[in-house]
Design a protein around this motif. Structure first.
Motif, PDB file in Angstrom:
ATOM      1  N   GLU A  15       0.805  -1.224   0.000  1.00 23.04           N
ATOM      2  CA  GLU A  15       0.000   0.000   0.000  1.00 23.04           C
ATOM      3  C   GLU A  15       0.838   1.273   0.000  1.00 23.04           C
ATOM      4  O   GLU A  15       0.290   2.371   0.115  1.00 23.04           O
TER       5      GLU A  15
ATOM      6  N   THR B 191      -1.817  10.436   1.081  1.00 18.80           N
ATOM      7  CA  THR B 191      -2.744   9.586   0.343  1.00 18.80           C
ATOM      8  C   THR B 191      -2.716   9.933  -1.140  1.00 18.80           C
ATOM      9  O   THR B 191      -2.593  11.104  -1.516  1.00 18.80           O
TER      10      THR B 191
ATOM     11  N   ALA C   9      -6.668   6.184   8.350  1.00 23.90           N
ATOM     12  CA  ALA C   9      -6.134   4.823   8.421  1.00 23.90           C
ATOM     13  C   ALA C   9      -4.632   4.842   8.678  1.00 23.90           C
ATOM     14  O   ALA C   9      -4.101   3.997   9.415  1.00 23.90           O
TER      15      ALA C   9
ATOM     16  N   HIS D  98      -3.834   4.296   1.530  1.00 26.86           N
ATOM     17  CA  HIS D  98      -4.626   4.457   2.748  1.00 26.86           C
ATOM     18  C   HIS D  98      -5.115   5.896   2.896  1.00 26.86           C
ATOM     19  O   HIS D  98      -4.389   6.843   2.566  1.00 26.86           O
TER      20      HIS D  98
END
Length: 391
Positions: A26, A91, A56, A52
């Protein structure tokens, strides 16, 4: 081109812990750390992109006992506080709308979306934290090898999204570029006037960043030729740009570190009123404004007495004046400005009554002390005795 695996930062244990907390699939290293390492340069800031959402990221870090600060959470950025230094985790994003000054973004899960909204191809390189394989969506590796600064997509469109990209282009050209990209340069020239719509603080920040580079003089000339410099700093005429070139040479010859405020002073006429106008327009700090005004008041005589000059004006201003006047600032190297060791009490102790004469005599003694080369307190006392005896 350098190998990422040889970079020490890629072997940091605290970074490995962060990657494990977020999940290796991720996250990707992105931006300056990847770019600079591939060029064999030291990576100063480590940035990570992730699929994420910010909440998160913070939750996973908390579970792993890693501290975070929501420094830019509305834009998707969380600063992670690691023993080896802070790391920004952002992000993945895509632009929803732009107006040349700011962008409205939406979070994404697609790496290409995030890459597409970045400015230059060399800034859109992502590295897998496990394999360190570089993911390149827009030819950034080829551009890096060719020392070419190229916008992602159509240059005019990218500049229309954020006008500050004009100045960023010249900063990156100065740092990493060789021959300017013709399309990029043409777009910057055509849209130069859009810089007038930006806040003065943003312009000052980029301008000072350019001037802080090892040798910004060729880039400043390029900015002038493209019509960009006259928009943001019309005071920088031919004489001032030549002065910048001479200043850079003097700094290098005398092993004096670059200073962007000193170099800005070189680009301005030595007229206090003009300097005040520029400082106000660029919203510079009070300290920067005061320094620019001090430097603007330089005279050729300053070259003859560097240490007395530094005593009166401070080390920074004195050094700036000497370099801009073509003088030798070596006398100021590792020299600390001394304090005059006497006070008004010393004058009164010699039989004078408190009043304006005390300050006058003390100033005269101080002037003789400076002219004598800042001797010790005993010598200063003898100079004061001479002054008092002549009254």
């Amino acid at each position: 081109m350098a190998d990422l695996s040889r970079a020490e930062w890629t072997r940091r244990a605290d970074l490995a812990g962060l990657i494990a907390a977020l999940g290796r699939e991720e996250v990707r290293y992105v931006g300056g750390a990847v770019r600079d390492t591939l060029l064999g340069l030291e990576a100063k800031d480590i940035d990570i992109a992730t699929t994420h959402l910010p909440v998160a990221v913070m939750a996973r870090c908390q579970q792993a006992g890693i501290r975070t600060v929501p420094t830019g959470i509305e834009h998707g950025t969380v600063t992670v506080l690691l023993p080896g230094g802070p790391v920004e985790v952002t992000t993945l994003r895509r632009d929803v709308s732009t107006d040349g000054r700011r962008a409205t973004v939406a979070f994404s899960t697609q790496w290409r979306d995030d890459a597409a909204r970045r400015d230059f191809t060399i800034n859109a390189l992502y590295a897998d934290p496990d394999t360190l394989e570089v993911q390149d969506f827009f030819g950034g590796l080829d551009d890096l090898a060719a020392r070419r600064i190229r916008f992602i997509g159509e240059p005019r469109q990218r500049i229309a999204e954020d006008h500050l990209r004009i100045l960023r282009y010249f900063r990156f050209q100065a740092r990493f570029g060789d021959t300017p990209d013709a399309d990029a340069l043409a777009a910057c020239s055509a849209l130069a006037n859009t810089l007038k719509g930006l806040s003065r603080e943003r312009i000052a920040m980029e301008l000072l960043s350019i001037l802080a580079l090892p040798d910004p003089a060729p880039t400043v000339e390029l900015m002038h030729a493209a019509g960009v410099l006259p928009v943001i700093l019309p005071e920088a005429g031919r004489a001032q740009r030549n002065a910048l070139g001479r200043l850079v040479q003097a700094e290098q010859a005398q092993a004096i570190a670059p200073d962007p405020v000193r170099r800005l002073a070189a680009l301005l006429p030595p007229v206090a009123a003009c300097v005040e106008d520029v400082a106000a327009r660029l919203r510079l700090s009070k300290a920067q404004r005061a320094r620019l005004i001090c430097v603007a008041e330089r005279t050729p005589e300053d070259r003859e007495h560097p240490r007395p000059l530094a005593y009166r004006q401070g080390l920074d201003c004195a050094r700036d004046r000497l370099l801009l006047l073509g003088g030798d600032a070596g006398a100021l190297t590792r020299w600390e400005v001394p304090r005059f060791p006497l006070t008004g009490k010393a004058v009164i102790a010699r039989g004078l009554t408190a009043g304006p004469d005390v300050a006058r005599l003390l100033r005269e003694a101080e002037a003789r002390w400076v002219a004598a080369g800042f001797p010790d307190e005993a010598a200063a006392a003898r100079l004061l005795d001479e002054v008092v005896a002549q009254q």
